[in-house]
Enzyme design. Structure first.
Site, mmCIF file in Angstrom:
data_model
loop_
_atom_site.group_PDB
_atom_site.id
_atom_site.type_symbol
_atom_site.label_atom_id
_atom_site.label_comp_id
_atom_site.label_asym_id
_atom_site.label_seq_id
_atom_site.Cartn_x
_atom_site.Cartn_y
_atom_site.Cartn_z
ATOM 1 N N CYS A 259 7.277 -0.910 -2.741
ATOM 2 C CA CYS A 259 8.424 -1.792 -2.982
ATOM 3 C C CYS A 259 9.681 -1.429 -2.200
ATOM 4 O O CYS A 259 10.372 -2.308 -1.686
ATOM 5 C CB CYS A 259 8.727 -1.881 -4.469
ATOM 6 S SG CYS A 259 9.413 -0.384 -5.220
ATOM 7 N N ASP B 4 11.045 -11.012 -4.449
ATOM 8 C CA ASP B 4 10.310 -9.751 -4.457
ATOM 9 C C ASP B 4 9.116 -9.897 -3.531
ATOM 10 O O ASP B 4 8.299 -10.800 -3.703
ATOM 11 C CB ASP B 4 9.856 -9.447 -5.889
ATOM 12 C CG ASP B 4 9.206 -8.082 -6.034
ATOM 13 O OD1 ASP B 4 9.044 -7.377 -5.024
ATOM 14 O OD2 ASP B 4 8.847 -7.726 -7.173
ATOM 15 N N GLU C 249 0.846 -1.204 0.000
ATOM 16 C CA GLU C 249 0.000 0.000 0.000
ATOM 17 C C GLU C 249 0.873 1.243 0.000
ATOM 18 O O GLU C 249 2.016 1.210 0.443
ATOM 19 C CB GLU C 249 -0.969 0.005 1.193
ATOM 20 C CG GLU C 249 -0.310 -0.177 2.565
ATOM 21 C CD GLU C 249 -0.253 1.099 3.397
ATOM 22 O OE1 GLU C 249 -0.335 2.195 2.814
ATOM 23 O OE2 GLU C 249 -0.113 0.970 4.619
ATOM 24 N N HIS D 177 11.140 0.094 -9.844
ATOM 25 C CA HIS D 177 10.744 -0.999 -8.942
ATOM 26 C C HIS D 177 11.964 -1.713 -8.373
ATOM 27 O O HIS D 177 12.830 -2.177 -9.109
ATOM 28 C CB HIS D 177 9.848 -2.002 -9.672
ATOM 29 C CG HIS D 177 9.422 -3.140 -8.803
ATOM 30 N ND1 HIS D 177 8.675 -2.959 -7.652
ATOM 31 C CD2 HIS D 177 9.654 -4.481 -8.894
ATOM 32 C CE1 HIS D 177 8.459 -4.127 -7.081
ATOM 33 N NE2 HIS D 177 9.052 -5.058 -7.804
ATOM 34 N N ARG E 260 2.042 -2.081 12.140
ATOM 35 C CA ARG E 260 1.282 -3.039 11.349
ATOM 36 C C ARG E 260 0.673 -2.414 10.095
ATOM 37 O O ARG E 260 -0.415 -2.778 9.665
ATOM 38 C CB ARG E 260 0.207 -3.733 12.197
ATOM 39 C CG ARG E 260 0.767 -4.417 13.429
ATOM 40 C CD ARG E 260 -0.276 -5.254 14.142
ATOM 41 N NE ARG E 260 -0.647 -6.443 13.366
ATOM 42 C CZ ARG E 260 0.053 -7.568 13.340
ATOM 43 N NH1 ARG E 260 1.194 -7.663 14.046
ATOM 44 N NH2 ARG E 260 -0.351 -8.589 12.624
#
Length: 268
Positions: free
Chosen positions: A68, A123, A38, A108, A63
């Protein structure tokens, strides 16, 4: 140093702590099933701080999830602490790239992990199509995971990762050969979290991949995609978004998220 005990508690792992392929497989499955992808902070103009203590406080203690650089940065520190040989790499995302469109810039982060002389692509931060098993770097045949099959092919010096969706092979991203240091990702992170063209600035994306299904929230559309290929889609209002974020994705929904969720529901 990342608190390994706190991390293992976060993902529900209580196994060995040796740098083996079996441990790597278990950690990857549990991480992608426990820590959501997220970028809600980006949508709220809060930016993303990659300092290890900030990432650990967010993804482990609070939490929350992350994108990435946070996810794979954390995973890299954990693997390194366990004795794995890990390198950071950068990739150009080709997922949902229309045919004929120019390639996107490399934004990424992925990892290359070497075990007993064999390299694996790992990943934990690609959201809706994250590979849930390490992929052998030098293998060009399809590789099975708990969800889609993946394959790696050479393309102009890069390594192209594709996922089999139905009968078709769909490009996911292509990895450049250069090794990146942790500090090299700061510019990429700044672009992804602040540049007007970054899709993270405009679209709510949350994803979690559990053994039973991939759960993907894109704006106010929740998609549940099962390993069998069966798919369910549900459109949500603001209350539904709050409920799904808290239950399906396990996020600590904050009151100050409400204006964002109302905008997302109204615009979709």
């Amino acid at each position: 140093m990342t608190d390994l005990t706190a991390y293992f508690t976060r993902i529900g792992y209580d196994g060995p702590r040796e740098p083996t392929l079996a441990v790597l497989r278990d950690l990857l499955v549990l991480h992608t099933a426990s820590i959501p992808f997220e970028a809600i902070d980006v949508l709220q103009d809060r930016g993303v701080d990659l300092a290890p203590e900030i990432v650990d406080a967010k993804l482990i203690d609070a939490r929350r999830g992350g994108y990435c650089y946070e996810q794979n940065g954390l995973f890299k520190r954990v693997l390194t602490a366990l004795g794995f040989e890990v390198e950071g790499r950068i990739a150009r995302v080709r997922w949902n790239l229309p045919a004929g469109e120019l390639l996107r810039p490399p934004t990424h982060m992925v990892l290359r992990v070497k075990i007993d002389g064999v390299a694996w692509l790992c990943d934990v931060g690609f959201g809706s199509c994250v590979p849930t098993a390490p992929l052998r770097w030098d293998l060009r045949e399809p590789q099975r995971t708990g969800h889609e099959d993946f394959r790696l092919t050479d393309i102009g010096g890069d390594l192209l990762m594709e996922a089999r969706l139905g009968e078709d092979w769909t490009p996911v991203y292509q990895v450049a050969p250069d090794v990146l240091l942790d500090q090299d990702y700061e510019i990429n992170n700044w672009f992804s979290s602040t540049h007007p063209s970054s899709h993270f600035r405009h679209v709510l994306i949350v994803a979690l991949t559990k053994p039973d299904a991939r759960y993907v929230l894109a704006q106010n559309r929740l998609t549940v995609r099962r390993p069998s290929g069966e798919m369910e889609r549900t459109m949500l209002d603001a209350e539904g978004l709050e409920h799904v974020l808290a239950t399906t994705f396990g996020l600590p929904v904050s009151d100050d998220w409400r204006p964002l969720l109302e905008r997302v529901a109204a615009a979709s």
